[in-house]
Design an enzyme around this catalytic site. Structure first.
Site, short mmCIF file in Angstrom:
data_model
loop_
_atom_site.label_atom_id
_atom_site.label_comp_id
_atom_site.label_asym_id
_atom_site.label_seq_id
_atom_site.Cartn_x
_atom_site.Cartn_y
_atom_site.Cartn_z
N ASN A 8 0.86 -1.19 0.00
CA ASN A 8 0.00 0.00 0.00
C ASN A 8 0.89 1.24 0.00
OD1 ASN A 8 -1.82 2.02 0.51
ND2 ASN A 8 -2.42 1.30 2.55
N TRP A 9 1.02 1.86 -1.16
CA TRP A 9 1.94 3.00 -1.28
C TRP A 9 1.36 4.28 -0.66
CZ3 TRP A 9 3.85 2.49 -7.11
CH2 TRP A 9 4.44 1.24 -7.27
N LYS A 10 0.09 4.24 -0.32
CA LYS A 10 -0.61 5.41 0.26
C LYS A 10 -0.37 6.64 -0.61
CE LYS A 10 -0.23 3.20 4.72
NZ LYS A 10 -0.22 3.32 6.17
N HIS A 93 -9.62 1.35 4.81
CA HIS A 93 -8.37 1.50 5.55
C HIS A 93 -8.60 2.46 6.72
CE1 HIS A 93 -4.26 2.53 6.57
NE2 HIS A 93 -3.88 1.46 5.91
N GLU A 165 -5.56 -4.91 10.74
CA GLU A 165 -4.51 -3.90 10.93
C GLU A 165 -4.77 -3.14 12.23
OE1 GLU A 165 -2.52 -2.70 6.97
OE2 GLU A 165 -4.26 -1.42 7.27
N GLY A 171 2.49 2.08 10.84
CA GLY A 171 3.50 3.14 10.68
C GLY A 171 4.24 3.48 11.96
N GLY A 232 2.74 -1.23 4.33
CA GLY A 232 2.80 0.19 3.97
C GLY A 232 4.23 0.61 3.72
N GLY A 233 4.87 1.19 4.75
CA GLY A 233 6.21 1.76 4.62
C GLY A 233 7.21 0.87 3.90
P1 PGA Z 1 2.77 0.16 7.67
O1 PGA Z 1 1.29 0.42 7.05
O2 PGA Z 1 3.26 -1.14 7.09
O3 PGA Z 1 3.59 1.34 7.25
O4 PGA Z 1 2.59 0.06 9.16
C1 PGA Z 1 0.39 -0.63 6.85
C2 PGA Z 1 -0.90 -0.11 6.30
O5 PGA Z 1 -1.35 0.97 6.70
O6 PGA Z 1 -1.53 -0.76 5.45
#
Ligand code: PGA
Length: 250
Positions: A8-10, A93, A165, A171, A232-233
């Site tokens: 998930n590149w957000k 999300h 999640e 994050g 994410g990250g």
């Molecule tokens: P993260 O994010 O891996 O940076 O904790 C996960 C997400 O929000 O899907």
């Protein structure tokens, strides 16, 4: 069961950087045989789709609207996502729930519309730190699932993903422990078995998300209760994302 890794590149990358990352993914994943999905922003979908076309990687969107067409300013339809080459879409999300007021009812409408359009929804659920500390986690998750999946059943050709999640783990660098992940995933799966139809036994996958890295991925991947991860990250680095995907493709 085949495990899956979703990135998930957000809203972390501009258009140019999204294409650069997609190209790095293609290089890293050239011999990859499992299921890995990249989810760039709406605007980057088309370009990233073209870059990924000759690779084993799949494409997903980070959101969608539940109506197929019409006067819905600023929204994007499931059919357009399909046309762009998306096979997956993240729905509900916690960042959308927090910043855009997305409710469980909206998540339910979106999940149904995604399935109807031939997309695989990745429905996110999770509790806050406070809810976790007050022992409300199980109730919160059941409530979210009950509403998100209300009236929804799968046929043999449809897939559904639930991403657990915990909001406190997103994050923060503070992922869930393996023991806790196994326990809560077992709990969620037992509940899903109760409320879903039989096709869901095979076609429903439970992912974990929240500070997944190449370091903690192997341990999580060993759990039979964890069918994959939403990252994410760590998905912003192609080499690390590949290491995670490889851990889940053993
Ligand atoms: P993260 O994010 O891996 O940076 O904790 C996960 C997400 O929000 O899907």
């Amino acid at each position: 069961m085949k495990k899956i890794t979703v990135g998930n590149w957000k809203m972390n990358l501009n258009l140019t950087d999204s294409l650069v990352l997609a190209k790095n993914y293609v290089k890293e994943f050239k011999d990859f045989t499992g299921t890995a999905v990249a989810c760039p922003t709406f605007l980057a979908l088309d370009g990233v789709a073209k870059v990924l076309a000759a690779s084993p990687l799949k494409l997903g969107a980070q959101n969608m609207f539940w109506q197929p067409i019409g006067a819905y300013t600023g929204e994007v339809s499931p059919a357009d996502l399909r046309d762009c080459g998306c096979a997956y879409v993240i729905i509900g999300h916690s960042e959308r729930r927090q910043w855009l007021g997305e409710t469980d009812q909206m998540v339910n409408q979106k999940a149904k519309a995604a399935l109807a359009a031939g997309l695989t929804p990745i429905i996110c659920i999770g509790e806050t730190l406070q809810q976790n500390e007050q022992d409300e986690r199980e109730n919160v998750l059941i409530n979210q699932l009950r509403q998100a999946l209300n009236g929804l059943s799968l046929n043999n050709n449809q897939q559904l993903m639930i991403a657990y999640e915990p909001i406190w783990a997103i994050g923060t660098g503070q992922a869930i422990t393996t023991k806790d992940a196994d326990e809560i995933h077992g709990f969620i799966k037992a509940y899903l078995r109760k409320i879903m139809n039989s096709a869901a036994e095979i076609n429903l996958h439970l992912l974990y998300g929240g500070s997944v890295t190449a370091n903690n991925a192997p341990e999580l991947a060993r759990l039979s209760s964890v069918d994959g991860v939403l990252v994410g990250g760590a998905s912003l680095n192609a080499t690390e994302f590949l290491r995670i995907a490889q851990a889940f493709n053993k």
